[in-house]
Design a protein around this motif. Structure first.
Motif, mmCIF file in Angstrom:
data_model
loop_
_atom_site.group_PDB
_atom_site.id
_atom_site.type_symbol
_atom_site.label_atom_id
_atom_site.label_comp_id
_atom_site.label_asym_id
_atom_site.label_seq_id
_atom_site.Cartn_x
_atom_site.Cartn_y
_atom_site.Cartn_z
ATOM 1 N N TYR A 85 0.805 -1.229 0.000
ATOM 2 C CA TYR A 85 0.000 0.000 0.000
ATOM 3 C C TYR A 85 0.839 1.281 0.000
ATOM 4 C CZ TYR A 85 -4.608 -2.196 0.616
ATOM 5 O OH TYR A 85 -5.766 -2.901 0.430
ATOM 6 N N PRO A 86 1.936 1.371 0.777
ATOM 7 C CA PRO A 86 2.718 2.617 0.747
ATOM 8 C C PRO A 86 3.232 2.975 -0.644
ATOM 9 C CG PRO A 86 3.348 1.294 2.639
ATOM 10 C CD PRO A 86 2.447 0.436 1.798
ATOM 11 N N LEU A 87 3.472 1.964 -1.467
ATOM 12 C CA LEU A 87 4.011 2.222 -2.806
ATOM 13 C C LEU A 87 2.958 2.842 -3.723
ATOM 14 C CD1 LEU A 87 6.109 -1.035 -3.296
ATOM 15 C CD2 LEU A 87 6.826 1.180 -2.368
ATOM 16 N N PHE A 88 1.681 2.620 -3.441
ATOM 17 C CA PHE A 88 0.635 3.254 -4.245
ATOM 18 C C PHE A 88 0.681 4.773 -4.099
ATOM 19 C CE2 PHE A 88 -2.020 -0.845 -3.613
ATOM 20 C CZ PHE A 88 -1.314 -1.460 -4.640
ATOM 21 N N GLN A 89 1.068 5.253 -2.905
ATOM 22 C CA GLN A 89 1.200 6.692 -2.697
ATOM 23 C C GLN A 89 2.318 7.256 -3.573
ATOM 24 O OE1 GLN A 89 -0.761 8.576 -0.959
ATOM 25 N NE2 GLN A 89 -1.966 7.032 0.101
ATOM 26 N N LEU A 90 3.382 6.479 -3.752
ATOM 27 C CA LEU A 90 4.488 6.909 -4.604
ATOM 28 C C LEU A 90 4.024 7.073 -6.047
ATOM 29 C CD1 LEU A 90 7.555 7.376 -5.153
ATOM 30 C CD2 LEU A 90 7.712 4.903 -5.530
ATOM 31 N N LEU A 91 3.233 6.123 -6.536
ATOM 32 C CA LEU A 91 2.756 6.185 -7.922
ATOM 33 C C LEU A 91 1.920 7.443 -8.150
ATOM 34 C CD1 LEU A 91 1.732 2.442 -8.455
ATOM 35 C CD2 LEU A 91 3.924 3.530 -8.937
ATOM 36 N N SER A 92 1.076 7.788 -7.166
ATOM 37 C CA SER A 92 0.247 8.994 -7.303
ATOM 38 C C SER A 92 1.080 10.263 -7.228
ATOM 39 C CB SER A 92 -0.827 9.014 -6.214
ATOM 40 O OG SER A 92 -1.720 7.926 -6.359
ATOM 41 N N ALA A 93 2.010 10.302 -6.269
ATOM 42 C CA ALA A 93 2.818 11.508 -6.073
ATOM 43 C C ALA A 93 3.679 11.817 -7.290
ATOM 44 C CB ALA A 93 3.693 11.355 -4.831
ATOM 45 N N ASN B 23 3.006 10.790 -10.329
ATOM 46 C CA ASN B 23 2.185 10.730 -11.542
ATOM 47 C C ASN B 23 2.651 9.617 -12.474
ATOM 48 O OD1 ASN B 23 0.095 11.397 -13.232
ATOM 49 N ND2 ASN B 23 1.025 13.274 -14.032
ATOM 50 N N SER B 24 3.155 8.524 -11.869
ATOM 51 C CA SER B 24 3.590 7.352 -12.641
ATOM 52 C C SER B 24 2.461 6.326 -12.631
ATOM 53 C CB SER B 24 4.867 6.765 -12.036
ATOM 54 O OG SER B 24 5.893 7.713 -11.979
ATOM 55 N N VAL B 25 1.370 6.655 -13.304
ATOM 56 C CA VAL B 25 0.151 5.860 -13.165
ATOM 57 C C VAL B 25 -0.249 5.122 -14.443
ATOM 58 C CG1 VAL B 25 -0.773 7.259 -11.288
ATOM 59 C CG2 VAL B 25 -1.185 7.955 -13.646
ATOM 60 N N ARG B 26 0.339 5.483 -15.570
ATOM 61 C CA ARG B 26 -0.135 4.914 -16.832
ATOM 62 C C ARG B 26 0.149 3.411 -16.924
ATOM 63 N NH1 ARG B 26 2.080 4.322 -22.053
ATOM 64 N NH2 ARG B 26 4.003 5.324 -21.358
ATOM 65 N N ILE C 70 8.796 -3.828 -8.131
ATOM 66 C CA ILE C 70 9.872 -3.593 -9.104
ATOM 67 C C ILE C 70 9.692 -2.244 -9.795
ATOM 68 C CG2 ILE C 70 10.868 -4.414 -11.282
ATOM 69 C CD1 ILE C 70 10.245 -7.269 -10.344
ATOM 70 N N TYR C 71 8.458 -1.928 -10.173
ATOM 71 C CA TYR C 71 8.197 -0.659 -10.848
ATOM 72 C C TYR C 71 8.470 0.519 -9.912
ATOM 73 C CZ TYR C 71 5.804 2.749 -13.815
ATOM 74 O OH TYR C 71 5.511 3.835 -14.596
ATOM 75 N N SER C 72 8.104 0.392 -8.635
ATOM 76 C CA SER C 72 8.354 1.460 -7.666
ATOM 77 C C SER C 72 9.847 1.670 -7.451
ATOM 78 C CB SER C 72 7.676 1.131 -6.333
ATOM 79 O OG SER C 72 6.274 1.012 -6.488
#
Length: 517
Positions: free
Chosen positions: A364-372, A374-377, A426-428
């Protein structure tokens, strides 16, 4: 220590305490209300309550993703010298109003043809339609309220949102008990109560918005169509991502209701409360990380961000592995005490629905990184196609092969874990320019902790742990002992010296404050 870190540590206790109180209220409400509703409404009727949520879930996802994008751009605009957050706010407000109008005919269509979308017993049809209608109305109110809720996030006053949630949950429980006692148990009353409470919370949100952010005001002259482009672009991909998540987390009850049995769907929904409880427990922590993750990234403090995220994943992986393992070990006793002896036979289903969460909540913490960032595509594309795969596999195992609810739960556990155990970590790590295995290690550590807990509860030499087994007191003693033992092991072997120093320093400061008080 950076200014962002200082502000985070100052506000964190308030946010965390209120989030904890809100979570405790949610837990008590969910645990107690589930058997109460099943007893008074029946399992088939109870199963329609989460289905009413599913009816508006896709639209709620739109709101959540727009809010996430608005939060990001608004927070950055507020932190930026000479920024103009009013343009962001009013542009978003106009977009929300447009989406509310668009949703009206969609909801109308869903309500008219509800009996073709869901399997609704004839005696429950009127109540089910009223429940769906008021659930749709509640969603639209929530959608409007989300515009004003951006102030909580941008000012890092998450404690206010938690306080509102606590009051709302408490009132909901009391009003349901009152309505059922005075007028009798009916599904429609739940819809009435939810609608009324959402109206109340909208009014409170507006008042808090005006107090927290007096610099923001509604003015359609401040709408900038150019701003809508970046907001919508980010929202579009996060929307696709969450629609994929919807295919993971919300279609299971619908598949069981529509193609297997409404009764089994109600029983499945009752057991699902525990999985939702664990996810809420994880969200209790993740909610505190959002604003600081955004601030770290906006200010370019990547080193601080990387250390915080790695530490958070470790805490989630090891901290949640112990209670999840204990729940699975004691599944039969828990179901019997909580929902009655008729549910003892669902202990294996309970374990399949629960055990995989040791990985699927630790990320879950890594989802915040994706939003912050803007690496969401790319995550959106992966999540959506894996979600479609989950629906196909769930139908194949549960319906085609005749495995029933067990097949649906097994499909979700396998497909969701494949995504979160490998792709997301891995993506994070790639975003932060860290080794690919950085976040996978703590996830594997969480699995080792679960295995250790299972072995501890089964070893003959540890038989004294089983004194009072099957009783609430026995499970509490067992849980406290194993948690203490695993806590010592985690402190010694999972945390680095720097991370241990951070924990000690944080505890020391809190104790000093208590002594001064």
């Amino acid at each position: 220590m950076s200014e962002t870190t200082k502000q985070f540590k100052k506000q964190l206790p308030k946010n965390a305490i209120m989030a904890l109180l809100s979570f405790i209220t949610y837990s008590i409400t969910a645990i107690w209300l589930t058997p109460y509703l099943i007893t008074h409404l029946g399992a088939a009727a109870y199963g329609l309550i989460p289905l009413a949520g599913l009816f508006t879930q896709y639209a709620s996802i739109i709101t959540a993703q727009l809010s996430g994008a608005v939060n990001r751009f608004l927070t950055i605009e507020i932190l930026k010298p000479g920024g103009n957050p009013n343009v962001i706010f009013n542009s978003a407000f106009a977009l929300y109003l447009i989406l509310i109008v668009i949703q009206l005919p969609v909801f109308g269509f869903g309500i008219v043809f509800a009996d073709r979308i869901f399997s609704i017993p004839s005696e429950l049809k009127v109540d089910a339609l009223l429940l769906l209608g008021f659930s749709a109305g509640s969603f639209l109110i929530n959608m409007l309220g989300a515009v004003f809720g951006v102030s909580f996030y941008s000012k890092n006053r998450l404690d206010i949102g938690s306080r509102m949630q606590l009051v709302g949950l408490s009132l909901r429980l009391l009003l349901i008990l009152l309505a059922f006692s005075v007028w009798g148990p009916r599904l429609r009353y739940i819809g009435y109560i939810d609608f009324g409470l959402n109206m109340l919370m909208l009014g409170v949100s507006v008042m808090v918005w005006r107090k927290l952010t007096p610099e923001l005001f509604i003015s359609f002259r401040n709408i900038d169509r150019k701003i809508l482009g970046p907001i919508f672009h980010m929202s579009l991909w996060t929307l696709i991502n969450q629609l994929g998540s919807l295919l993971y987390l919300r279609t299971d009850i619908w598949i069981i209701n529509r193609f297997i049995s409404p009764l089994i769907a109600g029983q499945y929904a009752a057991i699902l409360v525990v999985s939702n409880f664990i996810r809420q427990m994880a969200n209790l922590g993740i909610g505190q990380l959002g604003p600081v993750t955004m601030s770290y990234w906006a200010k370019g403090e990547i080193g601080e961000l990387s250390r915080m995220l790695l530490f958070s994943v470790k805490l989630f992986a090891f901290g949640l592995a112990v209670p999840i393992a204990l729940l699975c070990v004691n599944a039969k006793h828990i179901l019997s005490m909580w929902l009655g002896q008729d549910f003892e036979g669902f202990s294996l289903l309970f374990m399949v629905m629960t055990v995989h969460l040791c990985i699927n909540t630790a990320v879950y913490p890594l989802f915040q990184l994706l939003s912050a960032t803007n690496s969401v595509r790319i995550p959106a594309i992966v999540t959506f196609f894996m979600g479609v795969t989950n629906v196909a596999v769930s139908y194949w195992l549960g319906v085609t092969l005749g495995m029933g609810a067990m097949g649906v739960a097994l499909a979700t556990a396998i497909v969701l874990t494949l995504k979160n155990a490998f792709f997301i970590p891995i993506y994070s790590a790639q975003i932060l320019k860290m080794p690919p295995r950085t976040f996978i290690g703590p996830l594997l550590g969480g699995l080792l902790v679960m295995g250790a807990v299972y072995v501890l509860t089964k070893l003959p030499v540890a038989g004294w742990i089983h004194v009072g087994a099957g009783t609430l007191a026995g499970m509490v003693v067992q849980g406290l002992f194993i948690s203490f033992l695993m806590g010592i092991c985690g402190w010694q072997f999972a945390l680095t010296s720097g991370e241990r120093k951070i924990v000690i320093e944080t505890i020391r400061r809190k104790l000093e404050k208590l002594v001064r008080v």
